[in-house]
Scaffold this motif. Structure first.
Motif, PDB file in Angstrom:
ATOM      1  N   GLN A 104       0.845  -1.187   0.000  1.00  0.00           N
ATOM      2  CA  GLN A 104       0.000   0.000   0.000  1.00  0.00           C
ATOM      3  C   GLN A 104       0.882   1.240   0.000  1.00  0.00           C
ATOM      4  O   GLN A 104       1.938   1.264   0.652  1.00  0.00           O
ATOM      5  CB  GLN A 104      -0.916   0.008   1.226  1.00  0.00           C
ATOM      6  CG  GLN A 104      -1.990  -1.052   1.161  1.00  0.00           C
ATOM      7  CD  GLN A 104      -2.895  -1.037   2.384  1.00  0.00           C
ATOM      8  OE1 GLN A 104      -2.766  -0.206   3.270  1.00  0.00           O
ATOM      9  NE2 GLN A 104      -3.824  -1.969   2.414  1.00  0.00           N
ATOM     10  N   PRO A 105       0.469   2.278  -0.702  1.00  0.00           N
ATOM     11  CA  PRO A 105       1.316   3.473  -0.787  1.00  0.00           C
ATOM     12  C   PRO A 105       1.576   4.146   0.560  1.00  0.00           C
ATOM     13  O   PRO A 105       2.603   4.788   0.744  1.00  0.00           O
ATOM     14  CB  PRO A 105       0.545   4.415  -1.714  1.00  0.00           C
ATOM     15  CG  PRO A 105      -0.759   3.776  -1.988  1.00  0.00           C
ATOM     16  CD  PRO A 105      -0.743   2.378  -1.480  1.00  0.00           C
ATOM     17  N   ASP A 106       0.676   3.982   1.516  1.00  0.00           N
ATOM     18  CA  ASP A 106       0.866   4.633   2.819  1.00  0.00           C
ATOM     19  C   ASP A 106       1.396   3.672   3.885  1.00  0.00           C
ATOM     20  O   ASP A 106       1.321   3.964   5.075  1.00  0.00           O
ATOM     21  CB  ASP A 106      -0.444   5.277   3.286  1.00  0.00           C
ATOM     22  CG  ASP A 106      -1.591   4.285   3.354  1.00  0.00           C
ATOM     23  OD1 ASP A 106      -1.451   3.141   2.858  1.00  0.00           O
ATOM     24  OD2 ASP A 106      -2.650   4.650   3.897  1.00  0.00           O
ATOM     25  N   TYR A 107       1.981   2.537   3.463  1.00  0.00           N
ATOM     26  CA  TYR A 107       2.540   1.565   4.403  1.00  0.00           C
ATOM     27  C   TYR A 107       3.679   2.206   5.206  1.00  0.00           C
ATOM     28  O   TYR A 107       4.517   2.920   4.673  1.00  0.00           O
ATOM     29  CB  TYR A 107       3.060   0.332   3.663  1.00  0.00           C
ATOM     30  CG  TYR A 107       3.848  -0.604   4.553  1.00  0.00           C
ATOM     31  CD1 TYR A 107       3.205  -1.378   5.503  1.00  0.00           C
ATOM     32  CD2 TYR A 107       5.237  -0.687   4.458  1.00  0.00           C
ATOM     33  CE1 TYR A 107       3.920  -2.222   6.340  1.00  0.00           C
ATOM     34  CE2 TYR A 107       5.959  -1.533   5.285  1.00  0.00           C
ATOM     35  CZ  TYR A 107       5.291  -2.298   6.223  1.00  0.00           C
ATOM     36  OH  TYR A 107       6.008  -3.127   7.049  1.00  0.00           O
ATOM     37  N   ILE A 108       3.684   1.935   6.513  1.00  0.00           N
ATOM     38  CA  ILE A 108       4.711   2.463   7.403  1.00  0.00           C
ATOM     39  C   ILE A 108       5.471   1.282   8.005  1.00  0.00           C
ATOM     40  O   ILE A 108       4.868   0.400   8.609  1.00  0.00           O
ATOM     41  CB  ILE A 108       4.076   3.295   8.537  1.00  0.00           C
ATOM     42  CG1 ILE A 108       3.277   4.460   7.943  1.00  0.00           C
ATOM     43  CG2 ILE A 108       5.128   3.792   9.496  1.00  0.00           C
ATOM     44  CD1 ILE A 108       2.436   5.188   8.962  1.00  0.00           C
ATOM     45  N   SER A 109       6.792   1.264   7.850  1.00  0.00           N
ATOM     46  CA  SER A 109       7.599   0.178   8.413  1.00  0.00           C
ATOM     47  C   SER A 109       7.682   0.321   9.931  1.00  0.00           C
ATOM     48  O   SER A 109       7.434   1.392  10.483  1.00  0.00           O
ATOM     49  CB  SER A 109       8.999   0.187   7.815  1.00  0.00           C
ATOM     50  OG  SER A 109       9.710   1.301   8.298  1.00  0.00           O
ATOM     51  N   ALA A 110       8.054  -0.748  10.609  1.00  0.00           N
ATOM     52  CA  ALA A 110       8.127  -0.754  12.080  1.00  0.00           C
ATOM     53  C   ALA A 110       9.060   0.338  12.604  1.00  0.00           C
ATOM     54  O   ALA A 110       8.783   0.952  13.633  1.00  0.00           O
ATOM     55  CB  ALA A 110       8.579  -2.118  12.573  1.00  0.00           C
ATOM     56  N   GLN A 111      10.131   0.617  11.904  1.00  0.00           N
ATOM     57  CA  GLN A 111      11.091   1.626  12.352  1.00  0.00           C
ATOM     58  C   GLN A 111      10.484   3.035  12.338  1.00  0.00           C
ATOM     59  O   GLN A 111      10.935   3.914  13.070  1.00  0.00           O
ATOM     60  CB  GLN A 111      12.347   1.602  11.478  1.00  0.00           C
ATOM     61  CG  GLN A 111      13.149   0.340  11.573  1.00  0.00           C
ATOM     62  CD  GLN A 111      12.554  -0.818  10.771  1.00  0.00           C
ATOM     63  OE1 GLN A 111      11.718  -0.632   9.888  1.00  0.00           O
ATOM     64  NE2 GLN A 111      12.984  -2.029  11.092  1.00  0.00           N
ATOM     65  N   ALA A 112       9.483   3.260  11.535  1.00  0.00           N
ATOM     66  CA  ALA A 112       8.884   4.590  11.423  1.00  0.00           C
ATOM     67  C   ALA A 112       7.984   4.939  12.607  1.00  0.00           C
ATOM     68  O   ALA A 112       7.492   6.052  12.707  1.00  0.00           O
ATOM     69  CB  ALA A 112       8.096   4.695  10.117  1.00  0.00           C
ATOM     70  N   TYR A 113       7.783   4.006  13.525  1.00  0.00           N
ATOM     71  CA  TYR A 113       6.925   4.257  14.683  1.00  0.00           C
ATOM     72  C   TYR A 113       7.707   4.774  15.896  1.00  0.00           C
ATOM     73  O   TYR A 113       7.138   4.946  16.968  1.00  0.00           O
ATOM     74  CB  TYR A 113       6.177   2.976  15.076  1.00  0.00           C
ATOM     75  CG  TYR A 113       5.116   2.580  14.080  1.00  0.00           C
ATOM     76  CD1 TYR A 113       3.866   3.193  14.088  1.00  0.00           C
ATOM     77  CD2 TYR A 113       5.363   1.601  13.135  1.00  0.00           C
ATOM     78  CE1 TYR A 113       2.898   2.842  13.176  1.00  0.00           C
ATOM     79  CE2 TYR A 113       4.388   1.243  12.218  1.00  0.00           C
ATOM     80  CZ  TYR A 113       3.163   1.866  12.236  1.00  0.00           C
ATOM     81  OH  TYR A 113       2.197   1.520  11.334  1.00  0.00           O
ATOM     82  N   ASP A 114       8.988   5.030  15.732  1.00  0.00           N
ATOM     83  CA  ASP A 114       9.824   5.426  16.874  1.00  0.00           C
ATOM     84  C   ASP A 114       9.297   6.651  17.616  1.00  0.00           C
ATOM     85  O   ASP A 114       9.479   6.773  18.814  1.00  0.00           O
ATOM     86  CB  ASP A 114      11.266   5.665  16.433  1.00  0.00           C
ATOM     87  CG  ASP A 114      11.992   4.355  16.133  1.00  0.00           C
ATOM     88  OD1 ASP A 114      11.475   3.283  16.506  1.00  0.00           O
ATOM     89  OD2 ASP A 114      13.070   4.426  15.523  1.00  0.00           O
ATOM     90  N   ASP A 115       8.646   7.557  16.921  1.00  0.00           N
ATOM     91  CA  ASP A 115       8.159   8.777  17.562  1.00  0.00           C
ATOM     92  C   ASP A 115       6.678   8.695  17.951  1.00  0.00           C
ATOM     93  O   ASP A 115       6.077   9.694  18.315  1.00  0.00           O
ATOM     94  CB  ASP A 115       8.386   9.978  16.645  1.00  0.00           C
ATOM     95  CG  ASP A 115       7.572   9.900  15.368  1.00  0.00           C
ATOM     96  OD1 ASP A 115       7.147   8.783  14.972  1.00  0.00           O
ATOM     97  OD2 ASP A 115       7.349  10.953  14.742  1.00  0.00           O
ATOM     98  N   LYS A 116       6.111   7.511  17.891  1.00  0.00           N
ATOM     99  CA  LYS A 116       4.690   7.329  18.181  1.00  0.00           C
ATOM    100  C   LYS A 116       4.510   6.632  19.530  1.00  0.00           C
ATOM    101  O   LYS A 116       5.415   5.969  20.018  1.00  0.00           O
ATOM    102  CB  LYS A 116       4.035   6.495  17.085  1.00  0.00           C
ATOM    103  CG  LYS A 116       4.242   7.071  15.682  1.00  0.00           C
ATOM    104  CD  LYS A 116       2.958   7.231  14.976  1.00  0.00           C
ATOM    105  CE  LYS A 116       3.112   7.753  13.571  1.00  0.00           C
ATOM    106  NZ  LYS A 116       3.592   9.102  13.456  1.00  0.00           N
ATOM    107  N   PRO A 117       3.318   6.749  20.129  1.00  0.00           N
ATOM    108  CA  PRO A 117       3.070   6.072  21.405  1.00  0.00           C
ATOM    109  C   PRO A 117       2.756   4.581  21.229  1.00  0.00           C
ATOM    110  O   PRO A 117       2.390   3.910  22.185  1.00  0.00           O
ATOM    111  CB  PRO A 117       1.862   6.828  21.974  1.00  0.00           C
ATOM    112  CG  PRO A 117       1.162   7.375  20.779  1.00  0.00           C
ATOM    113  CD  PRO A 117       2.230   7.647  19.758  1.00  0.00           C
TER     114      PRO A 117
END
Length: 143
Positions: A104-117
């Motif tokens: 999907q074009p808006d897929y976010i990898s696990a590493q991209a969640y570093d700044d999320k809760p």
């Protein structure tokens, strides 16, 4: 007439030995069913104070974009806040759904969640998913 009962939408339980909430989805849900199911998961997780979830969605066949948006923008952040720390969700997926999600074009990898809760990762192997959650548990002092 069959006497078999339909599979439940979700079998959700706490694995005290691993301190992991395990949810096994029985079928592809209608998106309208999800808010009540997710509320139940939150209630159980809050009762057990568990921020580490394994969601087995191998029986699901598609990823509803509206549900994904709701999970990422509202449900996961609010649940993490309610649980008092970062929420970690390992999704166990089948090959076809995994391909659909990561392409999907808006897929976010696990590493991209570093700044999320919250942090989310996808796995094709249950052992790898549990290992990822256990690594997060050993690092949970940071959160």
């Amino acid at each position: 007439m069959s006497s078999e009962l339909p599979a439940p939408l979700l079998d959700f339980s706490h694995r005290a030995d691993l301190d992991i909430m395990v949810g096994r989805w029985g079928y592809q849900p209608d998106p309208r069913e999800l808010p009540a199911v997710y509320q139940h998961m939150t209630d159980v997780a809050f009762e057990k104070q568990s921020r580490f979830w394994l969601q087995d969605i191998r029986r699901r066949t598609l990823n509803d974009p509206a549900t994904t948006q709701w999970l990422l923008s509202k449900y996961f952040p609010e649940t993490a806040q309610r649980l008092g720390g970062r929420l970690f969700v390992a999704y166990l997926v089948g090959p076809a759904l995994h391909e659909s999600i990561i392409n999907q074009p808006d897929y976010i990898s696990a590493q991209a969640y570093d700044d999320k809760p919250y942090a989310i990762s996808f796995f094709g192997d249950e052992g790898a998913a549990i290992r990822w959650l256990q690594i997060q548990q050993t690092d949970k002092v940071r959160y």
